[in-house]
Scaffold this motif. Sequence first.
Motif: not given
Length: 335
Positions: A119-124
């Motif tokens: 959740l909310g992984s963004g730029q990982l």
Amino acid sequence: MPHEESSSYSESVSPASGQLVRPKQVSDEDRRRVRAALRAGEWQFERRNGYVRPARHLSCGQDCVLADLGECGDRKCGNYRLGDKSALVRPDFLEFCVEHILQAFSRKELEAGINYCSLGSGQLLFDWELMERLTQREGVRIRGMHLIDKDYGGPKQRSSAVRAQRLFAGWFEESAWEDRDGDLGPCPVRSFLSATEFQRWALRRGEEVHVLLDCDAVGARKQIDVAAFRKSVLRAGGLCLVLSNPAKRTAIVKRRRQDGSAKLQELELQVYRRRAWRHLKSVSHSRTRSRQRSRSRRRKRSRRSASGTPPRKDSGRARLVSRKQADRCCERCAR
């Protein structure tokens, strides 16, 4: 989060929500170089364009294929990886996640394959660290990865987030999974723009995840009923691993009651204080000395007010006068 304009560049085109991410090709040689740097302890990070990212170049001088991955680069954040006081928060959280995953599931389940959702992984960047650790060192197979973030598409799309997502999918394309027919295929990576979209998709597909990661996903958390979402997407016995800001880490498991209803049980909660992880009860009254003095003064003023005693505004001056009087007395005695 840093500002970034959307791009129409072909590599930044995002998949529709719930669709498979189109992986960027990553060579075996690039993987070998990165893993060699990790084993040698030469893996470096830098702050670039408002994000913390892997350094552009490896110690061998070659370009780092993972340089487009990233995480929050806010220097004031309690989870900032490059901060003097917070440098160990994320590395320690990685160990925390691995430990709980290995404890929660049997070796048979881990080798058969688990489903993962972020959740909310963004730029990982953190997701890559966790998946790489599980697959390469712990022998865990990943059957599917579900990545949720508004940055992957729509009006709030960030081209750098889409590039990171494609790179992430390409890196783990080597991880094969076996379907019900015994056929091998690449680990599927799916993209979602919101928790609600994933929740609906999972309900339609009957998909439940073994591990739900919430790594400082404050924005995504605000948009949903967090407890209901966790109950909905986790399988029975599934883990939710949370990193909050200021630095706090939590492990939560989904249980089934006897009547069949679901409940969430907190397994562990720790906060980061003075460069160490501590259980919340042990630090609830542990504050800095200045805060302790302030609290003590407030209590004294409160007691005086309750008893009707006027506040001692000139107590410091009174002590000074008393000291002077004592000095004069000593002088007279000396004569």
